[in-house]
Design an enzyme around this catalytic site. Structure first.
Site, PDB file in Angstrom:
ATOM      1  N   LYS A 114       0.828  -1.226   0.000  1.00 46.34           N
ATOM      2  CA  LYS A 114       0.000   0.000   0.000  1.00 46.34           C
ATOM      3  C   LYS A 114       0.858   1.271   0.000  1.00 46.34           C
ATOM      4  O   LYS A 114       0.606   2.181  -0.762  1.00 46.34           O
ATOM      5  CB  LYS A 114      -0.898   0.062   1.248  1.00 46.34           C
ATOM      6  CG  LYS A 114      -1.919  -1.038   1.349  1.00 46.34           C
ATOM      7  CD  LYS A 114      -2.880  -0.785   2.504  1.00 46.34           C
ATOM      8  CE  LYS A 114      -2.251  -0.637   3.863  1.00 46.34           C
ATOM      9  NZ  LYS A 114      -1.514  -1.814   4.364  1.00 46.34           N
TER      10      LYS A 114
ATOM     11  N   ARG B  73      -9.221   1.469   9.448  1.00 47.24           N
ATOM     12  CA  ARG B  73      -8.789   0.130   9.823  1.00 47.24           C
ATOM     13  C   ARG B  73      -9.822  -0.547  10.710  1.00 47.24           C
ATOM     14  O   ARG B  73      -9.661  -1.715  11.049  1.00 47.24           O
ATOM     15  CB  ARG B  73      -7.482   0.221  10.601  1.00 47.24           C
ATOM     16  CG  ARG B  73      -6.224  -0.080   9.776  1.00 47.24           C
ATOM     17  CD  ARG B  73      -5.058   0.106  10.720  1.00 47.24           C
ATOM     18  NE  ARG B  73      -3.855  -0.552  10.340  1.00 47.24           N
ATOM     19  CZ  ARG B  73      -2.832   0.030   9.706  1.00 47.24           C
ATOM     20  NH1 ARG B  73      -2.923   1.247   9.293  1.00 47.24           N
ATOM     21  NH2 ARG B  73      -1.728  -0.653   9.486  1.00 47.24           N
TER      22      ARG B  73
ATOM     23  N   ARG C 175      12.080  -4.259   4.310  1.00 48.92           N
ATOM     24  CA  ARG C 175      11.639  -2.860   4.239  1.00 48.92           C
ATOM     25  C   ARG C 175      12.483  -1.953   5.122  1.00 48.92           C
ATOM     26  O   ARG C 175      12.822  -2.292   6.252  1.00 48.92           O
ATOM     27  CB  ARG C 175      10.179  -2.790   4.684  1.00 48.92           C
ATOM     28  CG  ARG C 175       9.656  -1.371   4.807  1.00 48.92           C
ATOM     29  CD  ARG C 175       8.179  -1.301   4.700  1.00 48.92           C
ATOM     30  NE  ARG C 175       7.470  -1.901   5.821  1.00 48.92           N
ATOM     31  CZ  ARG C 175       6.153  -2.047   5.849  1.00 48.92           C
ATOM     32  NH1 ARG C 175       5.427  -1.689   4.800  1.00 48.92           N
ATOM     33  NH2 ARG C 175       5.561  -2.594   6.889  1.00 48.92           N
TER      34      ARG C 175
ATOM     35  N   ARG D 104      11.610  -0.623  10.844  1.00 44.98           N
ATOM     36  CA  ARG D 104      10.574  -0.369  11.850  1.00 44.98           C
ATOM     37  C   ARG D 104      10.562  -1.472  12.908  1.00 44.98           C
ATOM     38  O   ARG D 104      10.683  -2.646  12.570  1.00 44.98           O
ATOM     39  CB  ARG D 104       9.191  -0.313  11.168  1.00 44.98           C
ATOM     40  CG  ARG D 104       8.990   0.942  10.372  1.00 44.98           C
ATOM     41  CD  ARG D 104       7.785   0.890   9.469  1.00 44.98           C
ATOM     42  NE  ARG D 104       6.582   0.302  10.033  1.00 44.98           N
ATOM     43  CZ  ARG D 104       5.426   0.209   9.384  1.00 44.98           C
ATOM     44  NH1 ARG D 104       5.321   0.687   8.154  1.00 44.98           N
ATOM     45  NH2 ARG D 104       4.380  -0.348   9.941  1.00 44.98           N
TER      46      ARG D 104
ATOM     47  N   ARG E 210       0.173  -8.060  13.787  1.00 48.27           N
ATOM     48  CA  ARG E 210      -0.502  -7.086  12.915  1.00 48.27           C
ATOM     49  C   ARG E 210      -1.379  -7.798  11.885  1.00 48.27           C
ATOM     50  O   ARG E 210      -2.457  -7.323  11.540  1.00 48.27           O
ATOM     51  CB  ARG E 210       0.538  -6.204  12.216  1.00 48.27           C
ATOM     52  CG  ARG E 210       1.122  -5.157  13.156  1.00 48.27           C
ATOM     53  CD  ARG E 210       2.439  -4.625  12.656  1.00 48.27           C
ATOM     54  NE  ARG E 210       2.329  -3.907  11.406  1.00 48.27           N
ATOM     55  CZ  ARG E 210       3.342  -3.762  10.544  1.00 48.27           C
ATOM     56  NH1 ARG E 210       4.532  -4.270  10.811  1.00 48.27           N
ATOM     57  NH2 ARG E 210       3.164  -3.102   9.431  1.00 48.27           N
TER      58      ARG E 210
HETATM   59  P1  AMP Z   1       1.197   1.240   8.913  1.00 43.03           P
HETATM   60  O1  AMP Z   1       2.338   2.158   8.650  1.00 43.03           O
HETATM   61  O2  AMP Z   1      -0.021   1.568   8.134  1.00 43.03           O
HETATM   62  O3  AMP Z   1       1.608  -0.206   8.803  1.00 43.03           O
HETATM   63  O4  AMP Z   1       0.795   1.459  10.453  1.00 43.03           O
HETATM   64  C1  AMP Z   1       1.715   1.203  11.489  1.00 43.03           C
HETATM   65  C2  AMP Z   1       1.016   1.151  12.818  1.00 43.03           C
HETATM   66  O5  AMP Z   1       0.398   2.411  13.096  1.00 43.03           O
HETATM   67  C3  AMP Z   1      -0.132   0.152  12.927  1.00 43.03           C
HETATM   68  O6  AMP Z   1       0.318  -1.159  13.222  1.00 43.03           O
HETATM   69  C4  AMP Z   1      -0.930   0.746  14.082  1.00 43.03           C
HETATM   70  O7  AMP Z   1      -0.298   0.525  15.322  1.00 43.03           O
HETATM   71  C5  AMP Z   1      -0.832   2.241  13.779  1.00 43.03           C
HETATM   72  N1  AMP Z   1      -1.924   2.687  12.873  1.00 43.03           N
HETATM   73  C6  AMP Z   1      -1.785   3.203  11.630  1.00 43.03           C
HETATM   74  N2  AMP Z   1      -2.979   3.512  11.097  1.00 43.03           N
HETATM   75  C7  AMP Z   1      -3.907   3.175  12.038  1.00 43.03           C
HETATM   76  C8  AMP Z   1      -5.319   3.217  12.074  1.00 43.03           C
HETATM   77  N3  AMP Z   1      -6.043   3.669  11.035  1.00 43.03           N
HETATM   78  N4  AMP Z   1      -5.945   2.758  13.202  1.00 43.03           N
HETATM   79  C9  AMP Z   1      -5.245   2.307  14.262  1.00 43.03           C
HETATM   80  N5  AMP Z   1      -3.897   2.215  14.282  1.00 43.03           N
HETATM   81  C10 AMP Z   1      -3.221   2.654  13.178  1.00 43.03           C
END
Ligand code: AMP
Length: 218
Positions: free
Chosen positions: A13, A88, A123, A156, A167
């Site tokens: 994404k 989400r 990554r 990360r 996740r």
């Molecule tokens: P991502 O970079 O999209 O993989 O997001 C990394 C982390 O940020 C996720 O595992 C959550 O802990 C938090 N996070 C990002 N977007 C959301 C969301 N829409 N709702 C809740 N937690 C989020």
């Protein structure tokens, strides 16, 4: 044009969003990037969420909806935006509809467990900008450094195998049901919904997304 990119972690994404942002001149809004930047800058929100993110758990709906609200009020969203990692949860999806934030198109990226792990393990990110690299598929020009700023890239903490598993479980339990929600919205003509196989190469996936978006713009 207002787009949502849905998909499990590691389906591409972020990479695709950054390509769409460049091509169509609409901002990529990644809640993950914004939250990580808060952690990096040690803001009040950042200090609150650091541990939760590192463990691979979701941040509260109130915090992320506030983040989205503030972000989409900015001038650069006037012609649209691309949401990457939001919504989400059901509550987040309803936040959009209850606030009349109309979405034109939802694109779901799917991928096998094998390619998800492969992508995530290689990554590397530049936290300040959100730029994403992969040690094999998209390496930086200089090892470990961001191409534009020369600042260090990081792996990360939530990209460790244990957090990734958590996740993924969270995704299928909480986020995946949104697919049904958006399929229903498509049925009643509210949005357009597309599913793309994210196991293919970045450029093949990107071509498919562009075909979809070009049709929507016309
Ligand atoms: P991502 O970079 O999209 O993989 O997001 C990394 C982390 O940020 C996720 O595992 C959550 O802990 C938090 N996070 C990002 N977007 C959301 C969301 N829409 N709702 C809740 N937690 C989020």
């Amino acid at each position: 044009m207002r787009i949502i990119l849905l998909g499990a972690p590691g389906t591409g994404k972020g990479t695709q969003s950054q390509l769409i942002e460049k091509k169509y001149n609409i901002p990529q809004i990644s809640t993950g990037d914004i939250l990580r930047d808060n952690i990096y800058s040690k803001t009040t929100i950042g200090n609150k969420i650091k541990e939760i993110i590192e463990k691979g758990k979701l941040i509260s709906d109130d915090i992320v909806c506030h983040v989205i609200k503030t972000r989409i009020q900015k001038k650069d969203c006037i012609n649209g935006f691309l949401l990457d990692g939001f919504p989400r949860t059901q509550k987040q999806a309803f936040y959009l509809s209850n606030n009349n934030i109309k979405i034109d198109c939802v694109i779901e990226l799917t991928a096998s467990y094998k390619s998800i792990l492969h992508r995530i393990s290689g990554r590397r990110v530049h936290v300040q900008s959100g730029r994403i690299y992969h040690i094999q598929f998209n390496p930086p020009k200089i090892f470990g450094k961001d191409d534009i700023t020369g600042q260090p890239l990081i792996k990360r903490k939530d990209d460790r195998k244990e957090s990734v598993k958590k996740r993924l479980r969270e995704y299928f339990k909480t986020t995946y049901p949104l697919i049904q929600h958006y399929l229903h919205e498509e049925k009643i003509g509210k949005i357009k919904f597309f599913r793309i196989n994210g196991d293919e190469s970045t450029s093949v996936i990107n071509k498919k997304i562009e075909l979809i978006l070009n049709k929507i713009i016309l």
